[in-house]
Scaffold this motif. Sequence first.
Motif, PDB file in Angstrom:
ATOM      1  N   UNK A 110       0.853  -1.189   0.000  1.00 24.72           N
ATOM      2  CA  UNK A 110       0.000   0.000   0.000  1.00 24.72           C
ATOM      3  C   UNK A 110       0.886   1.235   0.000  1.00 24.72           C
ATOM      4  N   UNK A 111       0.820   1.958  -1.091  1.00 23.53           N
ATOM      5  CA  UNK A 111       1.688   3.121  -1.335  1.00 23.53           C
ATOM      6  C   UNK A 111       0.775   4.347  -1.372  1.00 23.53           C
ATOM      7  N   UNK A 112       0.934   5.171  -0.375  1.00 25.78           N
ATOM      8  CA  UNK A 112       0.052   6.337  -0.211  1.00 25.78           C
ATOM      9  C   UNK A 112       0.890   7.605  -0.249  1.00 25.78           C
ATOM     10  N   UNK A 113       0.504   8.536  -1.101  1.00 27.75           N
ATOM     11  CA  UNK A 113       1.189   9.824  -1.177  1.00 27.75           C
ATOM     12  C   UNK A 113       0.153  10.926  -0.963  1.00 27.75           C
ATOM     13  N   UNK A 114       0.341  11.702   0.099  1.00 22.57           N
ATOM     14  CA  UNK A 114      -0.565  12.809   0.380  1.00 22.57           C
ATOM     15  C   UNK A 114       0.071  14.098  -0.119  1.00 22.57           C
ATOM     16  N   UNK A 115      -0.684  14.826  -0.913  1.00 24.52           N
ATOM     17  CA  UNK A 115      -0.190  16.084  -1.469  1.00 24.52           C
ATOM     18  C   UNK A 115      -1.125  17.210  -1.069  1.00 24.52           C
TER      19      UNK A 115
END
Lengths: 386, 386
Positions: free
Chosen positions: A248-253
Amino acid sequence: MRKVRIGIIGVGNIGTVHMKHIMRGEAGEWELVAAADRSPGQREMVRELAGEGVRLFEAGPDLIDSGVCEAVLIAVPHYQHPELSIQALRKGQHVMCEKPAGVYTKAVAEMNAAAEESDAIFAMMFNQRTNCLYRKMRELVQSGELGEIRRVNWIITDWFRTQFYYDSGAWRATWAGEGGGVLLNQCPHNLDLLQWICGMPSRVRAFCHQGKWHDIEVEDDVTAYLEYPNGATGVFITTTGDAPGTNRFEVTLDGGKLVCEDGKLVLHKNAQRISEYLLEAKDGYSTPECEVIPVETDGENPQHAGVMRAFAGAILRGEPLVARGVEGIRGLALSNAMHLSSWLDRTVDFPIDEDLFLEELDRRRASSRIKTGKSVYSDTEGSYGS
Amino acid sequence: MRKVRIGIIGVGNIGTVHMKHIMRGEAGEWELVAAADRSPGQREMVRELAGEGVRLFEAGPDLIDSGVCEAVLIAVPHYQHPELSIQALRKGQHVMCEKPAGVYTKAVAEMNAAAEESDAIFAMMFNQRTNCLYRKMRELVQSGELGEIRRVNWIITDWFRTQFYYDSGAWRATWAGEGGGVLLNQCPHNLDLLQWICGMPSRVRAFCHQGKWHDIEVEDDVTAYLEYPNGATGVFITTTGDAPGTNRFEVTLDGGKLVCEDGKLVLHKNAQRISEYLLEAKDGYSTPECEVIPVETDGENPQHAGVMRAFAGAILRGEPLVARGVEGIRGLALSNAMHLSSWLDRTVDFPIDEDLFLEELDRRRASSRIKTGKSVYSDTEGSYGS
């Protein structure tokens, strides 16, 4: 159609996968003209599959010296990647190097210098960069349309390996033979994607656990905390000991959140930048309107064969590579930093002290145990596909 | 039906929620007989809603001293929780204390000692323990049927707050007024659930960022790495700066994996313990058969009203509490350890050095800025529900 004469150095698990792709014509315009492997059994296997027309060598340097190849594919244990790449590049031979670029960045920097001095094409086997999900993630993050990164969490714990796996090669999972564990063998793809999509962090604090789940001397469990130049933070969590694992690869921008899991990429897109909303809202608890968008991709995921096709295209027609060889140092720098942070029990900044890393690694190599079990060939075709 | 005479100390945001539950009869067998609040406006609000029969006080200690209440509900700023609880317990009054138990464990240990010496019931408002998902997670983890914990990852970044929120009370988000940020205000539930479900870790390395997203002096962004006595590791990641945030709580055990996300709990149940499979498998890459099971729960999630009903039941009929008051120290110890680790820039072991923590906290309190904005009452009913 002109074909490029290629030799494979190291016809073990992954080398055999490449050979089959080449022989089936799936990997682009290649003619397999040579192969090198120290194991008589593997050379015999090549002879059976590829016939008499392929020159066989025991040692990679002899294959390179013979001059029969225009290009070489290097698929030997990690430590030898830089020295073989350097030799081939200096001979003007194009190089496709398997991941990781090497075991320590000091050697890889020398390899990159040799590549800069050579007219030959230097490429790295980062086949996961061909995955449509990761390509799309990179496009969305790097385009800037979602603003700056605020947080990066990659839980990538689905690299399960059995003790049998570790016992299958004498070089495996030893400081002397492989130079590391899950960070060096399984995670080079993930570490490359991490920097390819999110850029390089500025510092790392990692917790590597050696032989935690397996009877091995290197790390099989890692939690790393990352800080980026803009202040964003992240974690990278991996192991070969969990099943079922998680990817699970999560990127918050600033403009929303990307979550890549279960073969799907989802964008949670904010109607307003969160940094603005946070300051402008006239109540305490509300959040900007957010649309949940399943992201469409081109669906293409050509993996190893795709990387090889691009390599042939680069040689024959100047087309772009999937991954330039000189970029391999970045993921390895992440790996080296995680090891060094854990060994020193403190945060390390980039660029790391390459001499100190090598000194610490060499101490571990010096006391590395040599495994006595015989090498076992595994048919891993299909296990690299995603 | 006998009703217990209760007083509410602090009728701010959450105190008002409790008052409404009590007045609507949703919170069990209570008679609201008193309330205390320093704000004339809030006392007036109580008068309007609850009528002339409720005795009003400016100060909590006066309400306790009056002796009109059998029980008190303490919903004032965190620092005062231990001192008011101790005063009430010593008077023989039952106490329901809002979370967190306090700001530093040294004071909370004194409160717990007072509770041990008292015959009164001491309870903590850990309303999230009533959530069927977390109750079921605890049951599955603590029963042992899934074996030992290997990894705990809780990404709990959906606590978004605006700057307006932080400006809404002069005590908010200051070292002197609140004693911390997201760890003290939003996360006490999560930290309690973490220890309630998975037990206490043995050491913590945390990275708290102060005023990272908001104009505040305390932390609004935390990443913590945890190690457990059995060697399991974990991360706890939280912030009030992300939207949309994530609430994903994953526990990997020897017998499978639990994932709680999006209001659902899923069990990935292995046919064989992974620690055994890892050693016994005769190939390198396979994993045990795994069944994905959406976990059924009783669907009940009575939250604050449920905690209050259990509190009444404990007083009247000796029924079990949702959370015993003395258990509040555990989540606070996690919070204190995360702060201390970050302040000292090193790993801290449990039990932490309470004197050192207080010394470090006091240094920050001494230079804490006092906010001048006026306090704003927010109608937050409905924002605590899950």
